[in-house]
Design a protein around this motif. Sequence first.
Motif, PDB file in Angstrom:
ATOM      1  N   PRO A 167       0.839  -1.205   0.000  1.00 54.44           N
ATOM      2  CA  PRO A 167       0.000   0.000   0.000  1.00 54.44           C
ATOM      3  C   PRO A 167       0.870   1.249   0.000  1.00 54.44           C
ATOM      4  O   PRO A 167       1.934   1.281   0.633  1.00 54.44           O
ATOM      5  CB  PRO A 167      -0.797  -0.132   1.304  1.00 54.44           C
ATOM      6  N   SER A 168       0.422   2.285  -0.709  1.00 57.76           N
ATOM      7  CA  SER A 168       1.238   3.488  -0.871  1.00 57.76           C
ATOM      8  C   SER A 168       1.601   4.123   0.466  1.00 57.76           C
ATOM      9  O   SER A 168       2.737   4.578   0.657  1.00 57.76           O
ATOM     10  CB  SER A 168       0.506   4.500  -1.754  1.00 57.76           C
ATOM     11  N   SER A 169       0.665   4.155   1.414  1.00 60.15           N
ATOM     12  CA  SER A 169       0.959   4.775   2.710  1.00 60.15           C
ATOM     13  C   SER A 169       2.045   4.010   3.461  1.00 60.15           C
ATOM     14  O   SER A 169       2.857   4.594   4.180  1.00 60.15           O
ATOM     15  CB  SER A 169      -0.308   4.847   3.563  1.00 60.15           C
ATOM     16  N   GLU A 198      -8.785  -1.658  -0.961  1.00 57.29           N
ATOM     17  CA  GLU A 198      -7.346  -1.898  -1.144  1.00 57.29           C
ATOM     18  C   GLU A 198      -7.079  -3.330  -1.606  1.00 57.29           C
ATOM     19  O   GLU A 198      -7.500  -4.293  -0.951  1.00 57.29           O
ATOM     20  CB  GLU A 198      -6.611  -1.656   0.178  1.00 57.29           C
ATOM     21  N   LEU A 229      -4.760  -5.778  -1.274  1.00 56.46           N
ATOM     22  CA  LEU A 229      -3.626  -5.934  -0.370  1.00 56.46           C
ATOM     23  C   LEU A 229      -2.513  -6.732  -1.030  1.00 56.46           C
ATOM     24  O   LEU A 229      -1.350  -6.333  -0.996  1.00 56.46           O
ATOM     25  CB  LEU A 229      -4.074  -6.618   0.927  1.00 56.46           C
TER      26      LEU A 229
END
Length: 284
Positions: free
Chosen positions: A92-94, A156, A158
Amino acid sequence: MDTMLVAIILVLVALVVVLLAYRQRIIREAQETLQLQFDTIQSQQTTIQSQQATISQQKRDLNVANAEILEMTYVMDEERMKSDEVLMSVLPSSVVYRLKAGESPIADTYAQAGLLIVDIDGFSNITQGHTAEESVSLLNWLFSMFDEVTEEYGVEKLKTVGDTYIITSGIPDARTYSPRTLALCALNLLKAAQKFHTDSGTNIDLRMGLDLGPVKAGLIGKHKFSYDIWGETVKTAHSLQAHCTPNSIHCSHHAWQLLNSDFALDPAPLTDSSLKSYYLRSKL
């Protein structure tokens, strides 16, 4: 009288000679001083020209070095972007931003999260007689369609494990938690599978397990990273998927409690796990 005059004249002549000699010496010394100054100026000019040539060469060398640095910076930026793209494709980008910021360990607890496990039933049998390239092409085609659905509903993706596609809601951003959105996504994945069958001529069956509840997550690995999840909610979702009938969405009782006002859900027969569960059929 004549003798004295002659003596005076001789003295004057001698004085003139001395003065002329002195003048010539002064002129000669002045000329020598001027020549010395001229030679010094020429030497300084030569030194300055040499220094200017050195400075010019240093400027050229500096320009070449700057160009090489710019080229190296560009290449490094390109490689960094490629590296970021690879990380973004598997994490995930974060989580990628936190990893690049030096956060360690990356470990999260989500009080409420949604989990959807999507499995292609019998994919190994479907791809029998296909080459590895053909099998990968089929799976990539299908998962790309799934990616479009997850992006549409803001959930998302994952990760994928073999022919299993794992989707979360509220992970890694707890603010995105939405049981309703996850349920809509699941229903549209079934439509995507039908479209895949129509377009590719390959019939596939999806078995999905959906549960809602607390989840723990964290970044695992030092060189090959995986943002993994665990907990009872994860176990339940996997169990629901394993006991799901083909082309169905198998939901937990807790998911039913949160979804039954907006969706049609039918009770599912009890499995060996004795979990009270339901099949998500459609939106009301």
